[in-house]
Design an enzyme around this catalytic site. Structure first.
Site, short mmCIF file in Angstrom:
data_model
loop_
_atom_site.label_atom_id
_atom_site.label_comp_id
_atom_site.label_asym_id
_atom_site.label_seq_id
_atom_site.Cartn_x
_atom_site.Cartn_y
_atom_site.Cartn_z
CG ASP A 238 -2.17 1.09 1.42
OD1 ASP A 238 -2.09 2.02 0.00
OD2 ASP A 238 -2.63 1.38 2.18
N GLY A 264 -2.54 -4.39 -1.70
CA GLY A 264 -2.33 -3.10 -1.76
C GLY A 264 -3.58 -2.60 -1.36
CG HIS A 265 -5.96 1.10 -0.26
ND1 HIS A 265 -4.87 2.27 0.69
CD2 HIS A 265 -7.04 2.25 -0.85
CE1 HIS A 265 -6.24 2.95 1.62
NE2 HIS A 265 -7.33 3.07 0.62
CG PHE A 266 -9.37 -0.66 -2.11
CD1 PHE A 266 -10.39 -0.63 -1.06
CD2 PHE A 266 -8.75 0.31 -3.13
CE1 PHE A 266 -11.01 0.47 -1.03
CE2 PHE A 266 -10.00 1.75 -2.50
CZ PHE A 266 -10.78 1.19 -1.81
#
Length: 293
Positions: A238, A264-266
């Site tokens: 992320d 990553g972020h999601f």
């Protein structure tokens, strides 16, 4: 898999849309989404957890299918979003719960926990920050600048965060195989971001984000005093909230379990099965154990 219900309730005069699944008498997990999405980000997680839990995921005001008033009619601050969320939980009869937080969901949950510590039985933080170490400076510098001085110049520097490229990037950066991320995820978000006035609402929340940092010492004290079990399951690639934000939970949450995943972020878009397995294992071994209120 259990059937997911899609419902709306009125809270303080605003309509709050939410998704719900699972037995009414099961342990509750409340899912709080981040920017720029909605409960849509939990569309696959909800049925995957609903065999063991009552799973409830509201859309914040200004997001998803909840009310999206103008900035003249609603104060878009994290305090205000937390107040509506607290009202939502009262309305649907949730008094004790484990909270799953991601991105914006984290500062909303921290406010709920500080206001009513005994209600929170456990914390699952998936790229949901509570530490200075978690901020990636390059990403956050324009947000801090706008919050400190909301000039036209600083606003224009931040507006690209509302555009297609930035929204798509949030879903694809740090993902080893981007073909595992469904494009409808960001297309859904972009359609809702394009509604009239939503840009001003989002800019207001960007400006208010610094208020969340001020709460961190209180959050750390709550984590230490309550010994609430914490699962930090984090996309280690992320570029918004770094993995240092995940490992930092171990300083104040003595029962923290920290899992860094190659994503990553999601993270739910690419590693749903991994996250589900971790939640089930952690809840069985940690949340059902002793804690202090």
């Amino acid at each position: 898999m259990s059937r997911t219900h899609h419902r709306t309730v009125s809270v303080d005069g605003w309509e709050v849309f939410y998704r719900e699944a699972g037995p009414a008498d099961a342990p509750v997990i409340v899912l709080l989404h981040g920017y720029p999405t909605s409960s849509h980000m939990f569309r696959h997680l909800i049925p995957a957890l609903a065999g063991r839990f009552r799973v409830v995921a509201p859309d914040h005001i200004g997001f998803g299918r909840s009310s999206a008033p103008s900035t003249e009619d609603f104060s878009y601050t994290f305090d205000a979003l937390a107040e509506v969320t607290a009202g939502f939980l009262r309305t649907v009869g949730i008094t004790r719960y484990t909270v799953y937080v991601q991105d914006y969901g984290a500062p909303i949950a921290w406010r709920l926990a500080l206001a009513n510590p005994s209600a929170v039985e456990g914390v699952i933080t998936q790229n949901g920050n509570a530490y200075e170490e978690g901020f990636v400076p390059e990403f956050w510098e324009p947000i801090w600048a706008y919050g400190a001085d909301p000039t036209e110049q600083n606003e224009q520097a931040l507006r690209p965060a509302l555009d297609r490229a930035a929204v798509e990037w949030q879903y694809t950066h740090g993902v080893p195989d981007v073909s595992t991320v469904a494009p409808d995820a960001w297309e859904h978000d972009l359609a809702l971001l394009a509604r009239p006035g939503i840009d001003r609402a989002q800019l207001s929340l960007f400006a208010d984000y610094a208020s969340n940092r001020e709460l961190y010492p209180q959050v750390h004290q709550w984590l230490r005093h309550s010994a609430v079990p914490v699962l930090a399951v984090w996309g280690r690639n992320d570029e918004i909230f770094s993995p240092a934000g995940a490992t930092a939970f171990g300083r104040h949450a003595p029962r923290a379990r920290i899992e860094l995943i190659d994503g990553g972020h999601f993270l739910l878009e690419s590693h749903l099965d991994t996250v589900v397995c971790l939640i089930n294992d952690w809840h069985a071994s940690s949340v059902t154990g002793p804690r202090r209120d």
